[in-house]
Design an enzyme around this catalytic site. Sequence first.
Site, PDB file in Angstrom:
ATOM      1  N   SER A 128      -1.779  19.185  16.571  1.00  0.00           N
ATOM      2  CA  SER A 128      -2.544  19.852  17.611  1.00  0.00           C
ATOM      3  C   SER A 128      -2.167  19.286  18.983  1.00  0.00           C
ATOM      4  O   SER A 128      -1.007  19.348  19.378  1.00  0.00           O
ATOM      5  CB  SER A 128      -4.038  19.721  17.300  1.00  0.00           C
ATOM      6  OG  SER A 128      -4.810  20.606  18.086  1.00  0.00           O
ATOM      7  N   ASP A 282      -2.825  29.754  11.424  1.00  0.00           N
ATOM      8  CA  ASP A 282      -3.462  29.183  12.611  1.00  0.00           C
ATOM      9  C   ASP A 282      -3.778  30.323  13.587  1.00  0.00           C
ATOM     10  O   ASP A 282      -2.914  31.131  13.916  1.00  0.00           O
ATOM     11  CB  ASP A 282      -2.521  28.164  13.266  1.00  0.00           C
ATOM     12  CG  ASP A 282      -3.212  27.251  14.270  1.00  0.00           C
ATOM     13  OD1 ASP A 282      -4.117  27.725  14.980  1.00  0.00           O
ATOM     14  OD2 ASP A 282      -2.826  26.072  14.349  1.00  0.00           O
ATOM     15  N   HIS A 311      -5.760  26.255  11.569  1.00  0.00           N
ATOM     16  CA  HIS A 311      -5.348  25.121  12.400  1.00  0.00           C
ATOM     17  C   HIS A 311      -5.510  23.814  11.633  1.00  0.00           C
ATOM     18  O   HIS A 311      -4.743  22.868  11.842  1.00  0.00           O
ATOM     19  CB  HIS A 311      -6.203  25.100  13.676  1.00  0.00           C
ATOM     20  CG  HIS A 311      -5.724  24.137  14.724  1.00  0.00           C
ATOM     21  ND1 HIS A 311      -4.479  24.240  15.317  1.00  0.00           N
ATOM     22  CD2 HIS A 311      -6.328  23.056  15.302  1.00  0.00           C
ATOM     23  CE1 HIS A 311      -4.337  23.261  16.206  1.00  0.00           C
ATOM     24  NE2 HIS A 311      -5.433  22.529  16.211  1.00  0.00           N
TER      25      HIS A 311
END
Length: 339
Positions: A128, A282, A311
Amino acid sequence: MDYEIFDLGDVALQSGVTLPGAFLAYKTYGSLNDKKDNVIVYPTAFGDQHFQNEWLIGSGMALDPEKYFIIVPNLLGNGLSSSPSNTPPPFDRAHFPQVTIYDNVRFQHQLVTEKFGIQKIALVVGWSMGGIQAYQWGASYPEMVERIAPFAGIAKPWPHTFVVLDSLKASLMSAVGFDLSRLDQLTSENMRAVGRVYAGWGLSHAFYREELYREMGFDSLEDFVTGVWEASFMKMDPHNVLAMLWTGQHADISANPSYNGDFHEALKSISALACIMPGSTDLFCTADDNQYEANLIPNAILKPIPSIWGHFAGRGINRADNQFIDDNLKHLLALSTNE
């Protein structure tokens, strides 16, 4: 305290503000070898601290502390490195200055070179916002970084990603009627709504449709949203969250004097071997965005994580996803960089 502090002193931020007495919290795993060439840098993501990276570190894994010297620097704003919650006035709480990913990586470079005397990094890896830092390392220090492996991370917040992050910010700002003069009134209780908003973005449609939260011990959707999303976000300081959201929304790897906003040039300048692993489902750091980026990086391969965990395929929760990431990291580390 299971981590160390690297004092940065009074640092000039990219914004032009000088943050006095800044510091970087970090933890290391393993030992630096004599040649100082067994280094892996593994920055933390939005809201995470170093211990939340430890699922990917272990004996027999790609990030094996018996083989590598792994440095996990904490993101500024995360409560351990310099943050709104631990900085004295006049830069405390809502008055904390704007910090960029470029700033973070510059300070990490200071840590790596000044504290340890390291000149080569075998791998920069991250999930991320940790993934954005991996890209930034590759763009800022191409001569130093041999490999990068961002997973569920993008090289800038594409417009949709920006809007998602903005929705998290808005849900928090609404607690004070969007009145900037009232920001210091925010409490962790106000983070409840942020958790609810993120619950819709962190995982995929299929995850919810197939009720995978039941495998995590939750009997209902409401229990899951309350027990995971609300609970985890309410542990965070709201001012730290606002600081990290600003960092995330302005995390373009080309937004610095090296590239002057030329995103394509920044990507083309990454000479590291790159294994880019988006979550296949995602919703806001999409595989399409990563494909666009990978096409511009000279030595990049795209390896989507085949997962309905969205995600959070990169979060260390689902065993199959963890194995996929670890296998690809092993493969990447085995590749010669021809140096």
